[in-house]
Structures are given as structure tokens and as C-alpha cells.
Design an enzyme around this catalytic site. Structure first.
Site, mmCIF file in Angstrom:
data_model
loop_
_atom_site.group_PDB
_atom_site.id
_atom_site.type_symbol
_atom_site.label_atom_id
_atom_site.label_comp_id
_atom_site.label_asym_id
_atom_site.label_seq_id
_atom_site.Cartn_x
_atom_site.Cartn_y
_atom_site.Cartn_z
ATOM 1 N N CYS A 52 0.865 -1.177 0.000
ATOM 2 C CA CYS A 52 0.000 0.000 0.000
ATOM 3 C C CYS A 52 0.906 1.233 0.000
ATOM 4 C CB CYS A 52 -0.889 0.003 1.244
ATOM 5 S SG CYS A 52 -1.843 1.534 1.434
ATOM 6 N N ASP A 59 -0.381 -5.743 0.289
ATOM 7 C CA ASP A 59 -1.647 -5.990 -0.393
ATOM 8 C C ASP A 59 -1.477 -7.276 -1.184
ATOM 9 O OD1 ASP A 59 -3.200 -3.736 0.373
ATOM 10 O OD2 ASP A 59 -2.116 -2.492 -1.070
#
Length: 154
Positions: A52, A59
Site C-alpha cells: 500500500c 496488499d
């Protein structure tokens, strides 16, 4: 049919370092020995990770890349190294997904390409990102990508 010319490859069969970023990653290609016919090639990366850009937290996504090659095929080791280079790359889901598709199009000039990024939820909201170069070719079998949209518990 002759053998595929791999003389220009720099990574296949060699011990190479993991690229530090997608920009540093070298995507390689080999000649398509079946360029006279339309067919689909699929790569599935069920454990794709990036960071992120705001929090630095990981992520996770399940990527499915489908393409109809023209003169070139992506060399799979270089693709794996490219995809894993995102582990240290901070970008939003949309940017990662489309960036991967565009790099492949720039390298291969395929007859058609699509990428599905099925991202796992963060903050309670999954984000799925889809990009393709145009309408699918009529004479190519295009199976479903096989990844369900996120449903939580039910």
C-alpha cells in the site's frame, strides 16, 4: 518445427537476483513458433503482493493474465521475477494491475491481452481491477478467469 531461439535470454537457466522494483525488472521474450494461429496463453499468479503506498502494509491479489500472442511469447522466468518485484513496490491496486498489462503489451505487441486483478480486502472493501487491449478475438476460446468475486462468508 525448429527449436525456440533462447540465445538472447539473460535470466533463464541462470542464477539472477530478484529485481528491487518493477522498473528494474527485465521482461524477456522468445519467438512464437505458432504465430500462424490464434491461441490463448494464460498465466495465473494466485499469491501476488505489493505494498500500500500510504501505509506500507502488504496488499495481496490473485492475478490472471490472458493473451493471444503474435510474434512473441513472454519468457516465464522473467515474468515471475517481474511480478515478485512488486513485493517492495508501493502503488494502488489499479496502478499495479494496469502497469503489468501495459508492460506486457509494450514487450510483446500481442494480438490481444487482458489482465484480471482480484485483490483481497483491505479496510473491508475488495477491489477488482480489469484491463484489456480491446475486444476479444472471435476465433479464440476464452475461458472464464475462474476467480470468484470476493463474497466474505457467504
Amino acid at each position: 518445427m525448429g527449436t525456440t531461439d533462447v540465445s538472447g535470454l539473460t535470466q533463464l537457466g541462470k542464477d539472477v537476483e530478484q529485481p528491487k522494483s518493477p522498473e528494474d525488472a527485465v521482461l524477456e521474450r522468445v519467438p512464437n513458433g505458432q504465430s500462424d494461429v490464434n491461441y490463448l496463453v494464460r498465466f495465473t499468479a494466485p499469491e501476488f503482493t505489493s505494498l500500500c503506498p500510504m501505509t506500507g502494509q502488504p496488499d495481496f491479489a490473485h492475478l490472471v493474465i490472458d493473451y493471444v500472442p503474435d510474434e512473441w511469447l513472454v519468457e516465464s522466468k522473467s515474468l515471475k521475477l517481474f511480478l515478485t518485484s512488486f513485493r517492495n513496490h508501493g502503488a494502488f491496486h489499479e496502478d499495479c494491475t494496469v502497469m503489468i498489462g501495459r508492460r506486457l503489451v509494450d514487450l510483446l505487441a500481442p494480438r490481444w491481452l487482458r489482465i484480471g486483478g482480484y485483490w483481497y480486502p483491505r479496510g473491508g472493501i475488495p477491489i477488482d481491477v480489469f484491463w484489456q487491449t480491446g475486444a476479444p478475438l472471435a476465433d479464440v476460446w476464452l475461458p472464464d478467469q475462474g476467480v470468484s468475486t470476493y463474497r466474505g462468508r457467504g
